[in-house]
Scaffold this motif. Structure first.
Motif, PDB file in Angstrom:
ATOM      1  N   SER A  73      -3.174  25.889  29.666  1.00  0.00           N
ATOM      2  CA  SER A  73      -1.912  26.315  29.050  1.00  0.00           C
ATOM      3  C   SER A  73      -0.862  26.646  30.110  1.00  0.00           C
ATOM      4  CB  SER A  73      -2.123  27.501  28.106  1.00  0.00           C
ATOM      5  OG  SER A  73      -2.212  28.731  28.782  1.00  0.00           O
ATOM      6  N   VAL A  74      -1.299  27.078  31.285  1.00  0.00           N
ATOM      7  CA  VAL A  74      -0.368  27.367  32.381  1.00  0.00           C
ATOM      8  C   VAL A  74       0.056  26.074  33.081  1.00  0.00           C
ATOM      9  CG1 VAL A  74      -0.092  28.554  34.595  1.00  0.00           C
ATOM     10  CG2 VAL A  74      -1.299  29.682  32.729  1.00  0.00           C
TER      11      VAL A  74
ATOM     12  N   VAL B 138       1.987  32.957  38.944  1.00  0.00           N
ATOM     13  CA  VAL B 138       1.162  33.492  37.859  1.00  0.00           C
ATOM     14  C   VAL B 138      -0.128  34.024  38.475  1.00  0.00           C
ATOM     15  CG1 VAL B 138      -0.102  32.944  35.742  1.00  0.00           C
ATOM     16  CG2 VAL B 138       2.125  31.886  36.163  1.00  0.00           C
TER      17      VAL B 138
ATOM     18  N   ASP C 222      -5.772  34.581  27.855  1.00  0.00           N
ATOM     19  CA  ASP C 222      -4.428  34.432  27.284  1.00  0.00           C
ATOM     20  C   ASP C 222      -4.049  32.960  27.219  1.00  0.00           C
ATOM     21  OD1 ASP C 222      -4.062  37.154  27.051  1.00  0.00           O
ATOM     22  OD2 ASP C 222      -2.808  37.338  28.838  1.00  0.00           O
TER      23      ASP C 222
ATOM     24  N   LEU D 263      -0.473  30.424  26.820  1.00  0.00           N
ATOM     25  CA  LEU D 263       0.984  30.353  26.818  1.00  0.00           C
ATOM     26  C   LEU D 263       1.430  29.160  25.986  1.00  0.00           C
ATOM     27  CD1 LEU D 263       1.907  30.865  30.591  1.00  0.00           C
ATOM     28  CD2 LEU D 263       2.013  32.539  28.742  1.00  0.00           C
TER      29      LEU D 263
ATOM     30  N   MET E 284       4.215  36.498  36.807  1.00  0.00           N
ATOM     31  CA  MET E 284       3.671  36.728  35.471  1.00  0.00           C
ATOM     32  C   MET E 284       2.193  37.041  35.609  1.00  0.00           C
ATOM     33  SD  MET E 284       3.449  34.184  32.197  1.00  0.00           S
ATOM     34  CE  MET E 284       4.661  34.861  31.066  1.00  0.00           C
TER      35      MET E 284
ATOM     36  N   ARG F 164      -5.269  42.356  39.775  1.00  0.00           N
ATOM     37  CA  ARG F 164      -3.823  42.093  39.770  1.00  0.00           C
ATOM     38  C   ARG F 164      -3.186  42.554  41.077  1.00  0.00           C
ATOM     39  NH1 ARG F 164      -4.487  44.239  34.447  1.00  0.00           N
ATOM     40  NH2 ARG F 164      -4.455  42.518  32.947  1.00  0.00           N
TER      41      ARG F 164
ATOM     42  N   THR G  21      -7.105  28.684  29.355  1.00  0.00           N
ATOM     43  CA  THR G  21      -5.977  29.473  29.853  1.00  0.00           C
ATOM     44  C   THR G  21      -5.242  28.712  30.952  1.00  0.00           C
ATOM     45  OG1 THR G  21      -7.001  31.566  29.270  1.00  0.00           O
ATOM     46  CG2 THR G  21      -5.340  31.630  31.010  1.00  0.00           C
TER      47      THR G  21
ATOM     48  N   ILE H 215      -3.875  35.701  37.526  1.00  0.00           N
ATOM     49  CA  ILE H 215      -4.818  35.837  36.417  1.00  0.00           C
ATOM     50  C   ILE H 215      -6.100  36.500  36.920  1.00  0.00           C
ATOM     51  CG2 ILE H 215      -6.140  34.621  34.648  1.00  0.00           C
ATOM     52  CD1 ILE H 215      -4.132  32.260  35.015  1.00  0.00           C
TER      53      ILE H 215
ATOM     54  N   GLN I  18       2.815  23.633  31.318  1.00  0.00           N
ATOM     55  CA  GLN I  18       4.136  24.177  30.998  1.00  0.00           C
ATOM     56  C   GLN I  18       5.213  23.119  31.220  1.00  0.00           C
ATOM     57  OE1 GLN I  18       5.090  27.572  29.947  1.00  0.00           O
ATOM     58  NE2 GLN I  18       2.979  27.193  29.322  1.00  0.00           N
TER      59      GLN I  18
ATOM     60  N   LEU J 140      -1.292  37.260  33.620  1.00  0.00           N
ATOM     61  CA  LEU J 140      -1.991  36.853  32.400  1.00  0.00           C
ATOM     62  C   LEU J 140      -3.424  37.338  32.478  1.00  0.00           C
ATOM     63  CD1 LEU J 140      -1.036  33.078  31.956  1.00  0.00           C
ATOM     64  CD2 LEU J 140      -0.128  35.018  30.707  1.00  0.00           C
ATOM     65  N   ASP J 141      -4.056  37.499  31.347  1.00  0.00           N
ATOM     66  CA  ASP J 141      -5.491  37.725  31.324  1.00  0.00           C
ATOM     67  C   ASP J 141      -6.177  36.373  31.201  1.00  0.00           C
ATOM     68  OD1 ASP J 141      -5.441  40.508  31.588  1.00  0.00           O
ATOM     69  OD2 ASP J 141      -5.105  40.775  29.448  1.00  0.00           O
TER      70      ASP J 141
END
Length: 108
Positions: A22-23, A5, A99, A101, A93, A72, A19, A7, A26, A95-96
């Motif tokens: 949330s990552v 991921v 963001d 998840l 992936m 990115r 953020t 970010i 998982q 993400l901003d």
């Protein structure tokens, strides 16, 4: 399957912790999380560094070029330098920094 991921983060101190939580929470956590700071003037990078001390898959990279696209690209290049396309990840992936998840997003 290995998942990375990336970010981009610029002046995202109010959101980056939520953020990242949330990552990190998982049901199928990523193998690598790379936050790419591209010119923050707030304490967002310090917050990421503090979280990284307890999350071994998380690292912080500084990108000298402004903009999320440059961040990115720098993140993907850093992963590529560590083991081929995507750093050996089967999926990447983006993400901003603000963001979120759902808990099963990466498992799906």
């Amino acid at each position: 399957m290995r998942i990375a991921v990336i970010i981009p983060c610029r002046n995202a101190a109010p959101w980056i912790g939520v953020t990242l939580r949330s990552v990190l929470e998982q049901t199928r956590p990523p193998d690598r999380i790379l936050v790419v700071d591209n010119g923050s003037t707030d304490d967002g990078p310090a917050r990421v560094a503090a979280i990284a001390r307890t999350a071994p898959t998380l690292s912080l990279l500084t990108c000298p070029h402004p903009g999320a696209a440059a961040a990115r690209a720098a993140g993907l290049a850093a992963l590529d330098a560590q083991g081929g396309a995507g750093g050996g990840a089967d999926g990447v992936m983006f993400l901003d920094a603000d963001d979120l998840l759902g808990p099963t997003a990466l498992a799906a």
